[in-house]
Design an enzyme around this catalytic site. Structure first.
Site, mmCIF file in Angstrom:
data_model
loop_
_atom_site.group_PDB
_atom_site.id
_atom_site.type_symbol
_atom_site.label_atom_id
_atom_site.label_comp_id
_atom_site.label_asym_id
_atom_site.label_seq_id
_atom_site.Cartn_x
_atom_site.Cartn_y
_atom_site.Cartn_z
ATOM 1 C CG ASP A 100 6.799 1.261 2.210
ATOM 2 O OD1 ASP A 100 6.545 0.069 1.912
ATOM 3 O OD2 ASP A 100 6.952 2.151 1.353
ATOM 4 C CD GLU A 122 12.873 1.289 -0.829
ATOM 5 O OE1 GLU A 122 13.357 0.685 -1.805
ATOM 6 O OE2 GLU A 122 11.668 1.250 -0.534
ATOM 7 C CD GLU A 136 1.823 0.627 1.615
ATOM 8 O OE1 GLU A 136 1.564 -0.514 1.189
ATOM 9 O OE2 GLU A 136 0.962 1.553 1.671
ATOM 10 C CG HIS A 212 -0.721 -3.581 -5.908
ATOM 11 N ND1 HIS A 212 0.267 -3.024 -6.689
ATOM 12 C CD2 HIS A 212 -0.268 -3.536 -4.628
ATOM 13 C CE1 HIS A 212 1.277 -2.655 -5.919
ATOM 14 N NE2 HIS A 212 0.984 -2.946 -4.672
ATOM 15 N NE ARG A 214 -4.143 -2.216 2.577
ATOM 16 C CZ ARG A 214 -5.003 -2.967 3.239
ATOM 17 N NH1 ARG A 214 -6.233 -2.540 3.425
ATOM 18 N NH2 ARG A 214 -4.644 -4.135 3.737
ATOM 19 C CG HIS A 245 -2.741 -7.794 -5.671
ATOM 20 N ND1 HIS A 245 -3.522 -8.257 -4.645
ATOM 21 C CD2 HIS A 245 -1.542 -7.479 -5.126
ATOM 22 C CE1 HIS A 245 -2.836 -8.211 -3.519
ATOM 23 N NE2 HIS A 245 -1.623 -7.749 -3.785
#
Length: 397
Positions: A100, A122, A136, A212, A214, A245
């Site tokens: 994604d 996937e 995603e 990490h 967003r 990250h």
């Protein structure tokens, strides 16, 4: 006369993609029928190369080596231009994309524009919330209609695709290739980096924290780090390893809140061998990562998911993970329950991995064989024995 090998492009952008596509690349190479070409978009080229190296693989083809614009639109337009030029110059029979990411979405789009069939490894994961995870959830919904081959990791993912009117004849349930990857590496001897080995003391309980996403930038990240600090203060025998990250939206918060705590070790992103070794050693994992939700059951470590919603409900329904959000009090309460009640933790160790048996890559290659020869994708003879199909639903807090 030797049969000409079919050229298949495998597009990789991020480290998780490299990890999950590595078993597919190796399975294709082990077949005499295919010449797989591993392409790196440039999204995380160094991390991707490092992950491929753990599997004895490499890629010399990097589509975009430098960005002036790291925005989503800037990355997407750069990948589209570069990949379109590559496919015009070096046409392939099939393009394989994963998951994604921006790379996966643009890879499917570029191949579609060139009328090259696309296979989605996937396929079918859904949170049913376009804001979580962002971007995603939108990417994977946009990829699947462009694909001729849909490699669903679970029966639930297959059901999601059918609910969206995907052609059932284009879908095969394979299991998740991350299980293949972990099976390959988990038994390999690993000499942890000295600073990790020194920090992980035998008498202490180790917690791995990764965050990490967003949607967790800002206030949620502060809540996660604040809860971690409270737990580190409350339980003197805990040791936290936190791979940080590099994005400043993450690293600045993590270092500000946790950087001076003696029981918290902040490290750069771990190579995959080290990550698997730390996951195996951990008493508990706290994460907002999608991949680690799948990897934790592979190594038998309970996981608390720092999200509002998960597109991998199997980990929750299987009892090996709990969806707890990002609130400080909730994180502290859920972690404390597991730390203080060994029976509660024991119940979260899965008897059976909900994500597969380590043979997903072989099923993907078999399905490609059947597709090339105009045969069914082999749903009838699929030896991947998941539970009977379950109606899709969102797992959320």
């Amino acid at each position: 006369m030797k049969q000409e090998q079919s050229k298949i492009a495998i597009l990789i952008g991020t480290r998780p993609e490299a990890i999950k596509m590595a078993p597919v690349v190796k399975a294709l190479r082990n077949s005499q029928h295919y010449a797989p070409q591993v392409l790196l978009s440039g999204q995380q080229k160094d991390l991707s190369r490092s992950a491929l190296k753990a599997f004895g693989l490499e890629s010399k083809d990097v589509l975009v080596r430098h960005f002036d614009d790291y925005s989503l639109s800037g990355q997407a337009s750069g990948y589209l231009d570069a990949l379109s030029a590559y496919l015009k110059a070096q046409p392939v029979e099939l393009m394989l994309v994963h998951g994604d990411t921006t790379t996966g979405f643009i890879g499917a789009l570029a191949a579609f524009y060139q009328q090259i069939p696309v296979g989605h490894v996937e396929a079918g994961l859904r949170s049913n919330d376009l804001e979580n995870p962002f971007p995603e959830e939108a990417h994977r919904r946009l990829i699947d209609p462009l694909c001729r081959l849909l490699f669903a990791p679970t029966q639930r993912a297959r059901h999601n695709l059918i609910n969206e009117n995907a052609n059932p004849n284009h879908i095969i349930v394979t299991g998740n290739t991350v299980v293949d990857a972990v099976h390959e590496l988990a038994t390999s001897p690993v000499d942890l980096q000295k600073h990790l080995a020194d920090f992980i003391q035998p008498a202490c309980r180790l917690i791995l924290l990764t965050a990490h996403r967003r949607e967790n930038w800002g206030a949620p990240m502060k809540e996660i780090c604040g809860a971690t600090r409270t737990l580190a203060d409350r339980y003197s025998n805990l040791r936290f390893i936190v791979p940080v990250h590099p994005n400043p939206n993450v690293s600045s918060t993590v270092h500000a809140i946790l950087g001076d705590h003696p029981h918290v070790l902040l490290v750069p992103p771990l190579n995959y061998m080290d990550l698997i070794a730390v996951m195996r050693r951990a008493y508990l994992i706290l994460t907002d990562s999608g991949g680690i939700q799948e990897e934790a059951p592979c190594v038998g470590t309970p996981v608390l998911i720092l999200r509002k919603v998960t597109e991998r409900p199997e980990v929750v329904e299987g009892g090996c993970g709990r969806l707890i959000g990002t609130g400080r009090d909730d994180i502290i309460a859920q972690a404390s329950t597991i730390l203080e009640d060994p029976v509660s933790r024991e119940r979260m160790i899965p008897e059976r991995n909900p994500f597969g048996d380590g043979k997903a890559a072989l099923r993907i290659v078999r399905a490609i064989d059947n597709w090339r020869h105009h045969r069914p994708l082999d749903m009838e003879n699929n030896d991947f024995t998941f539970d009977p199909e379950i109606p899709g639903k969102t797992i959320s807090q």
